[in-house]
Write a protein that holds these residues in place. Structure first.
Motif, short mmCIF file in Angstrom:
data_model
loop_
_atom_site.label_atom_id
_atom_site.label_comp_id
_atom_site.label_asym_id
_atom_site.label_seq_id
_atom_site.Cartn_x
_atom_site.Cartn_y
_atom_site.Cartn_z
N ALA A 70 17.54 49.30 -5.39
CA ALA A 70 17.04 48.84 -4.14
C ALA A 70 17.95 47.62 -3.68
CB ALA A 70 15.58 48.70 -4.29
N HIS A 71 17.98 46.74 -4.83
CA HIS A 71 18.69 45.22 -4.45
C HIS A 71 19.95 45.55 -3.75
CE1 HIS A 71 20.71 41.44 -5.02
NE2 HIS A 71 19.43 41.04 -5.13
N LYS A 72 20.78 46.41 -4.25
CA LYS A 72 22.34 46.44 -3.63
C LYS A 72 22.18 46.94 -1.96
CE LYS A 72 26.60 49.06 -4.25
NZ LYS A 72 27.17 48.33 -2.98
N GLN A 98 19.82 46.26 -0.04
CA GLN A 98 19.48 44.91 0.92
C GLN A 98 20.63 44.71 1.22
OE1 GLN A 98 16.47 44.05 1.90
NE2 GLN A 98 15.31 45.76 0.39
N GLN A 99 21.74 44.43 0.63
CA GLN A 99 22.96 43.85 0.97
C GLN A 99 23.90 44.56 2.09
OE1 GLN A 99 25.53 42.96 -2.29
NE2 GLN A 99 23.34 42.30 -3.55
N LYS A 155 24.61 46.88 5.75
CA LYS A 155 24.24 46.92 7.09
C LYS A 155 24.33 48.53 7.61
CE LYS A 155 24.06 42.50 7.20
NZ LYS A 155 22.73 41.72 7.41
N ASN A 183 11.60 50.28 4.06
CA ASN A 183 12.31 49.43 2.99
C ASN A 183 12.95 48.26 3.23
OD1 ASN A 183 11.88 51.44 0.42
ND2 ASN A 183 12.44 52.70 2.23
N ASN A 184 12.55 47.78 4.66
CA ASN A 184 13.13 46.29 4.97
C ASN A 184 14.60 46.36 4.73
OD1 ASN A 184 10.46 45.25 5.55
ND2 ASN A 184 10.21 44.86 3.44
N LEU A 185 15.27 47.35 5.31
CA LEU A 185 16.81 47.50 5.36
C LEU A 185 17.28 47.09 6.69
CD1 LEU A 185 17.19 50.40 2.98
CD2 LEU A 185 17.37 48.01 2.18
N SER A 186 18.49 46.68 6.86
CA SER A 186 19.21 46.20 7.98
C SER A 186 19.74 47.40 8.76
CB SER A 186 20.10 44.82 7.77
OG SER A 186 20.69 44.50 8.77
#
Length: 82
Positions: A2-4, A6-7, A9, A29-32
């Motif tokens: 999940a951390h990856k 987040q980076q 786009k 999931n608060n992803l961009s």
């Protein structure tokens, strides 16, 4: 993992059933992400404007932002689409 994510786009291409499901997942999931659809009157345009006014949404032409790292392509989009 999940951390990856987040980076990344994300770009969601298509706003039909699959596109909306992907948008809901990314938002939850608060992803961009950004959204694009080649149709001048894409499905769910009003829903996206109401529920996701903070997300960049282009339609009428496919727009791929320079910082896009992952494209989620709708299965309904013709492979011949430029």
């Amino acid at each position: 993992m999940a951390h990856k994510l987040q980076q990344e786009k994300f770009l969601v291409i298509g706003t039909g059933i699959t596109g909306i499901a992907v948008i809901k997942f990314l938002e939850k999931n608060n992803l961009s992400f950004t959204i694009t659809d080649s149709r001048t009157s894409p499905p769910n345009r009003e829903l996206i404007g109401q529920d996701y006014p903070h997300i960049k949404f282009s339609y009428g032409i496919l727009v791929i932002p320079d910082d896009t790292t992952i494209i989620v392509l709708s299965p309904g989009l013709a492979l011949s689409t430029p």
